[in-house]
Design an enzyme around this catalytic site. Structure first.
Site, PDB file in Angstrom:
ATOM      1  N   SER A 314      82.555 -16.420  59.538  1.00  0.00           N
ATOM      2  CA  SER A 314      83.958 -16.576  59.544  1.00  0.00           C
ATOM      3  C   SER A 314      84.548 -16.324  58.323  1.00  0.00           C
ATOM      4  CB  SER A 314      84.331 -17.861  60.148  1.00  0.00           C
ATOM      5  OG  SER A 314      84.005 -18.678  59.201  1.00  0.00           O
ATOM      6  N   HIS A 359      80.046  -9.017  47.905  1.00  0.00           N
ATOM      7  CA  HIS A 359      79.664  -8.386  48.991  1.00  0.00           C
ATOM      8  C   HIS A 359      79.889  -7.058  48.821  1.00  0.00           C
ATOM      9  CE1 HIS A 359      77.456  -9.939  52.605  1.00  0.00           C
ATOM     10  NE2 HIS A 359      77.952  -8.968  53.242  1.00  0.00           N
ATOM     11  N   ASP A 363      75.894  -3.155  54.220  1.00  0.00           N
ATOM     12  CA  ASP A 363      74.807  -3.832  54.625  1.00  0.00           C
ATOM     13  C   ASP A 363      73.548  -4.020  53.344  1.00  0.00           C
ATOM     14  OD1 ASP A 363      72.846  -5.333  56.152  1.00  0.00           O
ATOM     15  OD2 ASP A 363      72.318  -3.537  57.383  1.00  0.00           O
ATOM     16  N   ASN A 365      73.056  -6.651  51.289  1.00  0.00           N
ATOM     17  CA  ASN A 365      74.040  -7.308  50.151  1.00  0.00           C
ATOM     18  C   ASN A 365      72.966  -8.347  49.804  1.00  0.00           C
ATOM     19  OD1 ASN A 365      76.950  -6.554  49.661  1.00  0.00           O
ATOM     20  ND2 ASN A 365      76.652  -6.605  51.804  1.00  0.00           N
ATOM     21  N   GLY A 366      72.264  -8.809  50.763  1.00  0.00           N
ATOM     22  CA  GLY A 366      71.571 -10.222  50.529  1.00  0.00           C
ATOM     23  C   GLY A 366      70.128  -9.684  49.598  1.00  0.00           C
ATOM     24  N   TYR A 395      69.082 -21.858  52.980  1.00  0.00           N
ATOM     25  CA  TYR A 395      69.523 -20.727  52.024  1.00  0.00           C
ATOM     26  C   TYR A 395      70.898 -20.343  52.545  1.00  0.00           C
ATOM     27  CZ  TYR A 395      69.515 -15.838  50.365  1.00  0.00           C
ATOM     28  OH  TYR A 395      69.808 -14.761  49.519  1.00  0.00           O
ATOM     29  N   TYR A 396      71.250 -20.186  53.421  1.00  0.00           N
ATOM     30  CA  TYR A 396      72.491 -19.842  53.873  1.00  0.00           C
ATOM     31  C   TYR A 396      73.659 -21.135  53.749  1.00  0.00           C
ATOM     32  CZ  TYR A 396      71.208 -15.256  55.599  1.00  0.00           C
ATOM     33  OH  TYR A 396      70.431 -13.759  55.415  1.00  0.00           O
TER      34      TYR A 396
END
Lengths: 449, 449
Positions: A314, A359, A363, A365-366, A395-396
């Site tokens: 979100s 960010h 796609d 980014n991690g 982790y998240y």
């Protein structure tokens, strides 16, 4: 008349360039005045096994040996063992409170009552529930923290809860007082954690002369790729991706995207190896990492900043038009004296968090952030660390808490990952070469793992 | 002092920009004066089947139908049928003469003797041999040409041989006289070939309303990818690459590179579809095509010019430092009135040859050139053409001849490929919808194929 116009503009351009040179000279002078930060001589910079580095796309066709697979699985299981100590409590991080105010206070009152009557287990359940339905209620967070601190001696989680309470109500008296007490305790605990990491790293450095070290290094390489792509949803097994990378042949039943994610990570790791030798990590280098990570999957949007809005859960990262400026600031911080004088593990963790917070890509980014983090660790002589597939939620969660203002849990999480990797290396080299280890050393290892 | 310097440079910069604007204005005015060449409204620009265009990387998993495969193989076999007419003789193009001078002249004398005594078959064998061991001997080439012209009525090949003889000996009297006779004949033959192509295209346009057209279009799409990557050595079958593109799943037993070549070609074709709508084909567009063609295979060197020397057989394309200038010239030609006023097939063929001659990339030059050629054909309302895997040798041979100064065989080869594709469409739509075709139309088709 045209010729005159051209002559005049050429003349003016020359003047402009000369003036620009004068300014440039000032700037250069200023640059030289900056204290240059020297990294430790890299110990782990050759972590990529040398035989993986040579062939670019001319994969020799060979079979994967069973013996290697055994070691691989063994090392992976060492990593996946749940740690008894240092285990962090996951603090619920839902974005919207789901309970009504009366519901929340009733639950809290009941929890406090259970606590006072000594029914710790029931109190715990109710505190958890209250925190879940009212994650931004300072009273709930503070009471929950006090309970964990008093009953479970969990100062670290308690401190996180007080911190969180204060982000919602900066003047919350009880939380303020509680934090005054816990903050220095947690700080010294974190300091101790870094000390442990440094000691273990030093210990591992002595073991690098062992033959078994190369074997462990090679296996760690595949495990690294496995967990890094795995955490983003890739379903290839370690054995499968190793087969792909060693033979260049596909693994049936897997999608082409999964194959290309694995290829990309290998290319990016080879690039990181080059970057370990350079002093400056700039925009170009970060884009270079991303181009390699995502290039095989999406050659068009890899290596360029995103030009559209994205959502992470979100949470909405900054709009695309802000990215160039934010990245400039990020790179400035990355190469600043302030950042480089931190403990490398903290520096690496923050570099990860700050990048994933901006960010900058659609796609990947991690993966890019984890590689930049590992680049910093490698430069400082640490092995590249893995965030295990199994640690995904934690982790998240730590990243989310960082997003809300408290980066310490994330730094702590990365520190624990570093410890984990060091343990894996120590265990691996011990396991593979008992004969080469003295009794004295062996005893030391036993104390560690 | 610093402020003063900045103020002065800002002021001078503003003046420079103003002057640049004045020049720009002149340039713009000049541009508007150029006659703008309007392409025909594209007929075939939607050749990529619409269901292939939507999903980017979220392939729905579905199975490939057997019925479609049948049609596919049928169409492919139509293409592969050897043509009885218009067949060109392959002129040996070895780069070094392999015979001694006396050997060559003895062979030539014997050939002439057999020719005079009416033993045409033996003469042919000896002429072929002489041309093979002395490919740059003007006498041999001229005699061989005369033989083919007189005994086999093959004016086209004869003309090529005279032309070649003249490139080695520009004053060769017999060859000069022979060319004077054959050149206009060949020119009118080429003109007739273009006329045939245009008529057949017009005929096909009327059939585009048939339902079967969509089916043929879809199959032609897969065949196109199959032959384009196949000519470069990719071993995937049509069915395999179709499975890959429709499901996103890999085909076991094939290398990851082969998979990525197929993915790249699909991406490039989607990009070509966008480019059909734009007026100008610039460096950016050509790099864009290459980035897509090679991106999945090699994300780093795709979409950028090569920075090292390359060899194509024994031929060395221009050194890397010349590429930017040569490409500027190429793009200028590509968008020039001169190029755009040619017959589209000739224009497309030359665009292909000129690009592959510059060889701007390390790899993927052929594929990129064929796509640029097809872009021009699509803009002019032709279907994209294929150079079949089976025509590989002839194709490279024609390119080599072009390299030596005679582009006509290559243009002719491309014209024949165009005819081939038009025939395939006509055959395909006829085969799939006999009921929808009137007797009158059917008769016309029979005359064509």
């Amino acid at each position: 008349m045209n010729v005159l116009v051209i002559l005049i503009s050429v003349l003016l351009c020359v003047i402009c360039v000369l003036l620009a040179l004068v300014q440039h000279f000032y700037f250069i002078n200023k640059l030289y005045k900056r204290p240059s930060i020297k990294f430790e001589v890299p110990v782990f910079e050759d972590l990529i096994p040398s035989d993986r580095y040579e062939h670019d796309f001319n994969y020799p066709v060979q079979t994967v040996e069973d013996h290697d697979d055994m070691i691989l699985n063994d090392l992976n299981s060492v990593l996946s063992q749940p740690k008894k100590t240092d285990e962090m409590k996951v603090i619920p991080n839902t974005d919207k409170p789901v309970g009504t105010e009366s519901e929340v206070y009733n639950t809290l009152q009941a929890a406090i009552a259970f606590k006072l009557s000594g029914k710790g287990h029931k109190a715990m359940k109710l505190f958890e529930h209250a925190a879940a339905i009212a994650p931004d209620n300072a009273d709930v967070l503070n009471w929950y923290g006090e309970f964990l601190e008093q009953q479970h001696q969990d100062v670290v989680t308690a401190d996180e809860l007080y911190f969180k309470a204060l982000t919602y109500s900066p003047d919350h008296k009880a939380a303020l007082m509680n934090r005054q007490r816990t903050a220095p305790v947690v700080e010294s605990l974190d300091y101790k954690l870094f000390k442990t990491i440094d000691a273990r790293k030093e210990f591992l450095r002595q073991r690098m002369k062992l033959d078994s070290f190369d074997t462990v290094k090679k296996q760690a390489y595949y495990l690294h790729i496995y967990h890094t792509v795995g955490i983003e949803g890739n379903t290839m097994t370690v054995e499968q991706l190793r087969y792909l990378l060693e033979t260049g042949q596909v693994v049936s039943g897997k999608s082409i995207i999964e194959h290309n994610e694995v290829l990309g990570l290998e290319k990016a790791m080879q690039y990181i190896k080059l970057l370990v030798r350079t002093d400056y990590i700039g925009i170009k280098e970060i884009l270079g990492v991303h181009r390699r990570v995502m290039g095989h999957v999406d050659p068009i949007s890899s290596g360029v900043f995103r030009d559209k809005k994205v959502f992470v859960g979100s949470h909405m990262p900054p709009p695309p038009e802000q990215i160039p400026d934010l990245m400039e600031g990020y790179v400035e911080w990355l190469n600043s004296e302030e950042a480089q004088s931190m403990h490398p593990v903290r520096y690496a963790a923050l570099a990860h968090y700050k990048l994933v917070d901006i960010h900058p890509f659609v796609d990947g980014n991690g993966r890019t952030s984890r590689l930049i983090m590992n680049l910093i660790l490698l430069k400082a002589g640490y092995p590249p660390i893995m965030v295990l597939k199994e640690q995904r939620e934690k982790y998240y969660d730590a990243l989310k808490t960082a997003n809300m203002g408290d980066v310490r849990p994330f730094v702590r999480f990365i520190a624990q990952c570093t410890l984990q990797i060091l343990d894996m290396y120590i265990y691996g080299t011990r396991f593979l070469s008992i004969s080469g280890v003295t009794k004295e050393e062996d005893k030391q290892i036993m104390n560690y793992s």
